[in-house]
Design a protein around this motif. Structure first.
Motif, PDB file in Angstrom:
ATOM      1  N   ALA A  27       0.853  -1.191   0.000  1.00  9.53           N
ATOM      2  CA  ALA A  27       0.000   0.000   0.000  1.00  9.53           C
ATOM      3  C   ALA A  27       0.882   1.232   0.000  1.00  9.53           C
ATOM      4  CB  ALA A  27      -0.933   0.011   1.204  1.00  9.53           C
ATOM      5  N   ARG A  28       0.391   2.286  -0.627  1.00  3.12           N
ATOM      6  CA  ARG A  28       1.083   3.575  -0.635  1.00  3.12           C
ATOM      7  C   ARG A  28       0.089   4.667  -0.254  1.00  3.12           C
ATOM      8  NH1 ARG A  28       2.518   2.079  -5.885  1.00  3.12           N
ATOM      9  NH2 ARG A  28       1.389   3.900  -6.663  1.00  3.12           N
ATOM     10  N   VAL A  29       0.540   5.540   0.623  1.00  2.00           N
ATOM     11  CA  VAL A  29      -0.253   6.725   0.989  1.00  2.00           C
ATOM     12  C   VAL A  29       0.651   7.932   0.784  1.00  2.00           C
ATOM     13  CG1 VAL A  29      -1.601   7.902   2.748  1.00  2.00           C
ATOM     14  CG2 VAL A  29      -1.547   5.395   2.697  1.00  2.00           C
ATOM     15  N   SER A  30       0.261   8.821  -0.091  1.00  2.00           N
ATOM     16  CA  SER A  30       1.071  10.005  -0.376  1.00  2.00           C
ATOM     17  C   SER A  30       0.360  11.251   0.123  1.00  2.00           C
ATOM     18  CB  SER A  30       1.349  10.116  -1.879  1.00  2.00           C
ATOM     19  OG  SER A  30       0.147  10.246  -2.604  1.00  2.00           O
ATOM     20  N   GLY A  31       1.155  12.255   0.461  1.00  2.00           N
ATOM     21  CA  GLY A  31       0.583  13.493   0.958  1.00  2.00           C
ATOM     22  C   GLY A  31       1.657  14.476   1.376  1.00  2.00           C
ATOM     23  N   ARG A  32       1.305  15.384   2.281  1.00  2.00           N
ATOM     24  CA  ARG A  32       2.216  16.421   2.762  1.00  2.00           C
ATOM     25  C   ARG A  32       2.597  16.165   4.212  1.00  2.00           C
ATOM     26  NH1 ARG A  32       4.556  19.615  -1.206  1.00  2.00           N
ATOM     27  NH2 ARG A  32       3.058  19.787  -2.918  1.00  2.00           N
ATOM     28  N   LEU A  33       3.870  16.440   4.520  1.00  2.00           N
ATOM     29  CA  LEU A  33       4.405  16.214   5.861  1.00  2.00           C
ATOM     30  C   LEU A  33       4.466  17.505   6.663  1.00  2.00           C
ATOM     31  CD1 LEU A  33       7.532  13.880   5.421  1.00  2.00           C
ATOM     32  CD2 LEU A  33       5.351  13.295   6.490  1.00  2.00           C
ATOM     33  N   THR A  34       4.098  17.409   7.927  1.00  2.00           N
ATOM     34  CA  THR A  34       4.321  18.499   8.869  1.00  2.00           C
ATOM     35  C   THR A  34       4.771  17.892  10.195  1.00  2.00           C
ATOM     36  OG1 THR A  34       1.969  18.470   9.495  1.00  2.00           O
ATOM     37  CG2 THR A  34       2.651  20.081   7.833  1.00  2.00           C
ATOM     38  N   THR A  35       5.438  18.689  10.985  1.00  2.00           N
ATOM     39  CA  THR A  35       5.900  18.207  12.290  1.00  2.00           C
ATOM     40  C   THR A  35       4.776  18.294  13.320  1.00  2.00           C
ATOM     41  OG1 THR A  35       6.748  20.399  12.825  1.00  2.00           O
ATOM     42  CG2 THR A  35       8.293  18.837  11.843  1.00  2.00           C
ATOM     43  N   LEU A  55       5.732  12.840  12.901  1.00  2.00           N
ATOM     44  CA  LEU A  55       5.345  13.626  11.739  1.00  2.00           C
ATOM     45  C   LEU A  55       3.890  13.325  11.405  1.00  2.00           C
ATOM     46  CD1 LEU A  55       8.409  13.256   9.326  1.00  2.00           C
ATOM     47  CD2 LEU A  55       7.782  15.247  10.699  1.00  2.00           C
ATOM     48  N   ARG A  56       3.218  14.348  10.869  1.00  2.00           N
ATOM     49  CA  ARG A  56       1.850  14.162  10.383  1.00  2.00           C
ATOM     50  C   ARG A  56       1.890  14.103   8.860  1.00  2.00           C
ATOM     51  NH1 ARG A  56      -0.172  18.350  12.288  1.00  2.00           N
ATOM     52  NH2 ARG A  56      -1.487  17.593  14.015  1.00  2.00           N
ATOM     53  N   LEU A  57       1.251  13.074   8.291  1.00  2.00           N
ATOM     54  CA  LEU A  57       1.117  12.949   6.842  1.00  2.00           C
ATOM     55  C   LEU A  57      -0.358  13.136   6.496  1.00  2.00           C
ATOM     56  CD1 LEU A  57       2.403  12.229   4.072  1.00  2.00           C
ATOM     57  CD2 LEU A  57       1.807   9.835   4.553  1.00  2.00           C
ATOM     58  N   ALA A  58      -0.674  14.239   5.821  1.00  2.00           N
ATOM     59  CA  ALA A  58      -2.047  14.502   5.387  1.00  2.00           C
ATOM     60  C   ALA A  58      -2.254  13.830   4.033  1.00  2.00           C
ATOM     61  CB  ALA A  58      -2.292  16.006   5.285  1.00  2.00           C
ATOM     62  N   PRO A  59      -3.062  12.765   3.953  1.00  2.00           N
ATOM     63  CA  PRO A  59      -3.172  11.997   2.709  1.00  2.00           C
ATOM     64  C   PRO A  59      -3.746  12.810   1.561  1.00  2.00           C
ATOM     65  CG  PRO A  59      -4.062  10.754   4.564  1.00  2.00           C
ATOM     66  CD  PRO A  59      -3.867  12.171   5.027  1.00  2.00           C
ATOM     67  N   GLY A  60      -3.099  12.659   0.412  1.00  2.00           N
ATOM     68  CA  GLY A  60      -3.629  13.230  -0.812  1.00  2.00           C
ATOM     69  C   GLY A  60      -4.217  12.149  -1.692  1.00  2.00           C
ATOM     70  N   GLU A  61      -3.585  10.995  -1.709  1.00  2.00           N
ATOM     71  CA  GLU A  61      -4.100   9.846  -2.437  1.00  2.00           C
ATOM     72  C   GLU A  61      -3.478   8.582  -1.859  1.00  2.00           C
ATOM     73  OE1 GLU A  61      -3.035  10.300  -6.504  1.00  2.00           O
ATOM     74  OE2 GLU A  61      -0.890  10.207  -6.139  1.00  2.00           O
ATOM     75  N   ALA A  62      -4.115   7.462  -2.118  1.00  2.00           N
ATOM     76  CA  ALA A  62      -3.616   6.182  -1.622  1.00  2.00           C
ATOM     77  C   ALA A  62      -3.871   5.120  -2.676  1.00  2.00           C
ATOM     78  CB  ALA A  62      -4.292   5.813  -0.305  1.00  2.00           C
ATOM     79  N   TYR A  63      -3.153   4.007  -2.536  1.00  2.00           N
ATOM     80  CA  TYR A  63      -3.260   2.920  -3.518  1.00  2.00           C
ATOM     81  C   TYR A  63      -2.913   1.624  -2.811  1.00  2.00           C
ATOM     82  CZ  TYR A  63      -2.312   0.223  -7.788  1.00  2.00           C
ATOM     83  OH  TYR A  63      -2.322  -0.718  -8.787  1.00  2.00           O
ATOM     84  N   VAL A  64      -3.682   0.580  -3.081  1.00  2.00           N
ATOM     85  CA  VAL A  64      -3.430  -0.729  -2.486  1.00  2.00           C
ATOM     86  C   VAL A  64      -3.383  -1.777  -3.590  1.00  2.00           C
ATOM     87  CG1 VAL A  64      -5.898  -1.176  -2.065  1.00  2.00           C
ATOM     88  CG2 VAL A  64      -4.162  -2.370  -0.714  1.00  2.00           C
ATOM     89  N   ASP A  65      -2.448  -2.699  -3.478  1.00  2.00           N
ATOM     90  CA  ASP A  65      -2.293  -3.810  -4.420  1.00  2.00           C
ATOM     91  C   ASP A  65      -2.057  -5.054  -3.584  1.00  2.00           C
ATOM     92  OD1 ASP A  65      -1.768  -5.576  -6.431  1.00  2.00           O
ATOM     93  OD2 ASP A  65      -0.068  -4.494  -7.291  1.00  2.00           O
ATOM     94  N   ASP A  66      -3.092  -5.891  -3.457  1.00  2.00           N
ATOM     95  CA  ASP A  66      -3.011  -7.018  -2.531  1.00  2.00           C
ATOM     96  C   ASP A  66      -3.693  -8.249  -3.107  1.00  2.00           C
ATOM     97  OD1 ASP A  66      -5.673  -6.344  -2.350  1.00  2.00           O
ATOM     98  OD2 ASP A  66      -5.611  -5.723  -0.260  1.00  2.00           O
ATOM     99  N   LEU A  67      -4.044  -9.194  -2.245  1.00  2.00           N
ATOM    100  CA  LEU A  67      -4.650 -10.440  -2.692  1.00  2.00           C
ATOM    101  C   LEU A  67      -6.022 -10.234  -3.328  1.00  2.00           C
ATOM    102  CD1 LEU A  67      -3.739 -12.564   0.469  1.00  2.00           C
ATOM    103  CD2 LEU A  67      -2.641 -12.706  -1.774  1.00  2.00           C
ATOM    104  N   TRP A  68      -6.652  -9.104  -3.053  1.00  2.00           N
ATOM    105  CA  TRP A  68      -7.966  -8.809  -3.620  1.00  2.00           C
ATOM    106  C   TRP A  68      -7.878  -8.120  -4.978  1.00  2.00           C
ATOM    107  CZ3 TRP A  68     -12.101 -10.849  -1.249  1.00  2.00           C
ATOM    108  CH2 TRP A  68     -12.014 -11.160   0.101  1.00  2.00           C
TER     109      TRP A  68
END
Length: 223
Positions: free
Chosen positions: A90-98, A110-123
């Motif tokens: 899984a990947r979660v991308s976004g902006r970092l702040t302390t 650190l706080r990561l405010a999600p902008g988008e996410a992606y999952v690639d798994d058994l499903w």
């Protein structure tokens, strides 16, 4: 089946290994980018604890504006020995702040405010919108799955083999049966003749379970 957002939240809030990637940190020690603990706030923000000497902390501390972009990468490895052990990523991308305060000796958050996410798994592979990630809940068995799968593998091989007798001709050659994944909806196993000839089978519970007590009853019914 669990939604893509639920699967992503489950991986984020599991004990799977995770690394925080920040563009421009080339040549950084990989150990300094490992996230020791992580949690999700009510607004969907990720709170990530890293070593005090992590270059990601230095970048976030000195950044201006909305903070630097970053990607949290999570790799899910089966807790039992079997061929092809990586169950998903899984990947979660976004902006970092302390985040003010020190959670423990030698660590910062650190706080990561999600902008988008992606999952690639058994499903399968799917994208996840920030609102979906915020509103999703992790699987209720996420904190127990590894131990439960190891226990099934070590002590319940006979029951697993009998269960796979339901597969008819596909299990006629008595392949090895290894429990692969467990969630509130059911149990997934991997059957292998050898490392090159494997297939997965999934057995659904009569009803989704909400806790360990209901899981015991569902497994008893299944077996």
């Amino acid at each position: 089946m669990p939604s893509a957002a639920e699967r992503t939240r489950t991986l984020v809030q599991s004990t799977c290994s995770a690394v925080l990637l920040v563009p421009g940190l080339y040549g950084a020690d990989p150990a300094q980018l490992l996230v020791s603990t992580r949690s999700v706030g009510p607004d969907g923000d990720l709170f990530l604890e890293l070593p005090m000497d992590s270059p990601a902390l230095r970048v976030a501390t000195h950044a201006e504006g909305d903070g630097p972009s970053a990607v949290l990468e999570i790799t899910d490895v089966a807790p039992v020995s079997l061929p092809h052990r990586i169950r998903g990523r899984a990947r979660v991308s976004g902006r970092l702040t302390t985040v003010p305060g020190v959670p423990g000796p030698g660590r910062m958050t650190l706080r990561l405010a999600p902008g988008e996410a992606y999952v690639d798994d058994l499903w399968g592979a799917e994208a996840v919108w920030p609102e979906e990630f915020r509103d999703a809940a992790p699987d209720p068995l996420v904190g127990h799955e590894a131990e439960l799968l190891q226990r099934l593998h070590a002590a319940h091989g006979e029951q697993l083999g009998a269960l796979c007798g339901l597969l008819g001709e596909r299990s006629a050659r008595r392949p090895s049966v290894v429990p692969l994944a467990l969630d509130r909806y059911g149990l997934r196993v991997r059957l292998c003749q050898d490392r090159r000839r494997c297939f997965d089978a999934r057995f659904e519970f009569p009803e989704p379970v909400r806790d360990i007590s209901e899981l015991r009853h569902a497994m008893h019914t299944l077996f």
